[in-house]
Each structure stands twice: as structure tokens, then as C-alpha cells.
Write an enzyme that holds these catalytic residues in place. Sequence first.
Site, PDB file in Angstrom:
ATOM      1  N   GLU A  69      48.977  42.339  57.626  1.00 33.89           N
ATOM      2  CA  GLU A  69      47.566  42.501  57.984  1.00 33.89           C
ATOM      3  C   GLU A  69      47.128  41.512  59.047  1.00 33.89           C
ATOM      4  O   GLU A  69      46.368  41.857  59.949  1.00 33.89           O
ATOM      5  CB  GLU A  69      46.687  42.312  56.741  1.00 33.89           C
ATOM      6  CG  GLU A  69      45.199  42.393  57.076  1.00 33.89           C
ATOM      7  CD  GLU A  69      44.287  42.358  55.871  1.00 33.89           C
ATOM      8  OE1 GLU A  69      44.755  42.069  54.762  1.00 33.89           O
ATOM      9  OE2 GLU A  69      43.090  42.676  56.055  1.00 33.89           O
ATOM     10  N   ASP A  86      50.202  42.656  52.626  1.00 31.53           N
ATOM     11  CA  ASP A  86      48.822  42.167  52.625  1.00 31.53           C
ATOM     12  C   ASP A  86      48.860  40.834  51.903  1.00 31.53           C
ATOM     13  O   ASP A  86      49.039  40.791  50.685  1.00 31.53           O
ATOM     14  CB  ASP A  86      47.886  43.157  51.914  1.00 31.53           C
ATOM     15  CG  ASP A  86      46.418  42.770  52.134  1.00 31.53           C
ATOM     16  OD1 ASP A  86      45.546  43.655  51.937  1.00 31.53           O
ATOM     17  OD2 ASP A  86      46.155  41.598  52.470  1.00 31.53           O
ATOM     18  N   ILE A  88      46.597  38.627  51.088  1.00 33.56           N
ATOM     19  CA  ILE A  88      45.578  38.576  50.035  1.00 33.56           C
ATOM     20  C   ILE A  88      44.751  39.852  50.141  1.00 33.56           C
ATOM     21  O   ILE A  88      43.880  39.963  51.008  1.00 33.56           O
ATOM     22  CB  ILE A  88      44.656  37.343  50.156  1.00 33.56           C
ATOM     23  CG1 ILE A  88      45.439  36.029  50.154  1.00 33.56           C
ATOM     24  CG2 ILE A  88      43.630  37.358  49.004  1.00 33.56           C
ATOM     25  CD1 ILE A  88      44.570  34.785  50.296  1.00 33.56           C
ATOM     26  N   ASP A  89      45.058  40.807  49.258  1.00 38.00           N
ATOM     27  CA  ASP A  89      44.192  41.992  49.210  1.00 38.00           C
ATOM     28  C   ASP A  89      43.022  41.630  48.301  1.00 38.00           C
ATOM     29  O   ASP A  89      43.221  41.225  47.154  1.00 38.00           O
ATOM     30  CB  ASP A  89      44.962  43.198  48.673  1.00 38.00           C
ATOM     31  CG  ASP A  89      44.122  44.454  48.808  1.00 38.00           C
ATOM     32  OD1 ASP A  89      43.803  44.825  49.958  1.00 38.00           O
ATOM     33  OD2 ASP A  89      43.753  45.041  47.789  1.00 38.00           O
ATOM     34  N   THR A  91      40.291  39.755  49.972  1.00 40.16           N
ATOM     35  CA  THR A  91      40.006  38.439  50.574  1.00 40.16           C
ATOM     36  C   THR A  91      38.580  37.988  50.284  1.00 40.16           C
ATOM     37  O   THR A  91      38.347  36.813  49.985  1.00 40.16           O
ATOM     38  CB  THR A  91      40.247  38.485  52.097  1.00 40.16           C
ATOM     39  OG1 THR A  91      41.639  38.695  52.362  1.00 40.16           O
ATOM     40  CG2 THR A  91      39.817  37.190  52.758  1.00 40.16           C
ATOM     41  N   ASP A 216      47.079  47.561  52.503  1.00 38.05           N
ATOM     42  CA  ASP A 216      46.247  47.501  51.295  1.00 38.05           C
ATOM     43  C   ASP A 216      46.885  48.298  50.158  1.00 38.05           C
ATOM     44  O   ASP A 216      46.774  47.923  48.992  1.00 38.05           O
ATOM     45  CB  ASP A 216      44.853  48.099  51.548  1.00 38.05           C
ATOM     46  CG  ASP A 216      44.005  47.305  52.524  1.00 38.05           C
ATOM     47  OD1 ASP A 216      43.242  47.938  53.278  1.00 38.05           O
ATOM     48  OD2 ASP A 216      44.113  46.064  52.535  1.00 38.05           O
TER      49      ASP A 216
END
Length: 269
Positions: A69, A86, A88-89, A91, A216
Site C-alpha cells: 500500500e 497492507d 496496517i489495514d 490505519t 486491503d
Amino acid sequence: MQNELSEALEVALSIAREAGEVIREAFLRPKDVIHKGAVDLVTETDKAVEKLVISRLQERFPTHLFLGEETTEKEVITNEPTWCIDPIDGTTNFVHRYPFSAVCIALCIDKTPVVGVVHNPILGETFYAAKGQGAFLNGKPLSVSPTTELSQAVVATNIGYDRTEKGIDFTLGNLRALLLRSVRAVRLCGSAALGVCDVAVGRVDAYYEWGVRSWDIAAAVCIAREAGAVAMDPSLQELDLTSRRVLVCCSTKLGESMSRVLCHKHPTL
Ligand code: LIP
């Protein structure tokens, strides 16, 4: 091939747990928030975690491709083995200390996720799967709920980052359509990956969203499919991870009902 997928899964799990420690240690600390958009945030932790995950994967799979990402210029997935990451999905959840954030690591081959890990280090929930080998949460096998009717369904989605009037009208229009069909409840946790994993666990019966990115959802789609879910385009066509839309349901019948109720004409996607 199954042995190769098992090895890739074990590597991804180990890296996700290492990355999860970085996220967990930063969760309660003050954060340097950067704006990618009006409400689209990124932190130094997102960037550090993505760098860590990609470097670890490159050590083991030097010929593979990577789609992250925070480092990808153009979101294209080829048929080559590609890791979708990702860091940190969720965030925004991470920034606001709302405990629904996860590091997501997926291996895609022929544009299909064949290994997926979604690790929420805040709540200690690790979802994982390899194609043909089942889906698990913290070592326990997963299977979806048996729900087939909208009137018996709990449906999950997320609002995303679109704050245009037409985008908001589209989002609220779909929520209104579902509520008018008397779905039991709607759940929004702020992470597409964890929302799709909730379908895999059987906590919710369907997840849909317009605006999502491949990173995601790729890992969670692998996990949900291995738990018995159907993951597709909201039109019921084959899912394209880069299409910016997704529908994941515990049953084909519920998916058909969801597809009939939802508006598919997003103003910009
Ligand atoms: C988020 C998704 C969420 C979506 C947000 C955002 P991020 O991912 O998980 O479902 O509504 O717009 O895309 O940006 O936190 O990695």
C-alpha cells in the site's frame, strides 16, 4: 504445489507476527500522522512495517513481485507470484487506538490469492489460510455461517475515504437499501480485512465495499474462501482484486440477494 503453499504460509505467519509486535508496541504511543488525503492517513509505523515485511519476503522469495500500500505507484497484479501487503489495514483505527487493525500479507498466483494472513496484534487474533488447506483463527478451523436470507443476515461494510456528496449518497444509499430489506444489523469496524475475516469466522454473514484496494482484501479473501465463503464482484462476476469493489458472502443464495439489493453504479469507481 501444496507443500510450496504451506511453506509460504509459514513464512508469512512468522513475518506477520514479527510485524505485529512493531504495531502493538506503537499502538498506545503518540503517532506522526501524515495525510495521503483529507481523511486517508498513514503513519511512520505503516511505512516501517511495510519495509520490514517486504525485506523479509524478498530474502525468501527473491523472484517474486511485491504490491504494498505505501510503496506501490500503480496497482497492477500480473499472473506472476505477487505478494500483496497492507502493513496496517485500519490505519485510522490504529491512529485513534480503536483495536481493529491488522497486518495483511497475501500471496497471489494468476491474480488469485492462494495464501493469506491477517494478524490483529492488538486483540491477538491471527487469521490464516492456504488454498486447499482450510482457514484458521489462532489454530482453530473456521467455517462460515449457514445464513441464506437477508432478513436473517448481519452485513458488514466500511465507509472508506470518499467524502464527496455523490460518493456519500452512494454509500448511504446502499445502507438504506439493505435496512429497507430488514437485514438484522450492519457492522462497520474500519478494516476491510477484518470485516471479511468476520465472514470467515461466521460472526457476520456478508461483507461488501466499494473503494477497497487489493492489499486491503487479498489475504482476507483467501481466508474467507477457505472457510466456505463466496468472494466475488458485487455483480456476481469473478472478483478482480484491483476493481475497487468486493462482495463476500457465507452462501451463494445470500450473495444473489445482496447483489440484487445493492446499487452497482458508483459515481467514480
Ligand atoms: C481501509 C480499509 C477500509 C476502508 C478504508 C481503508 P487502510 O484500509 O480497510 O475498509 O473503508 O477506506 O481503505 O487504508 O486502513 O489500509
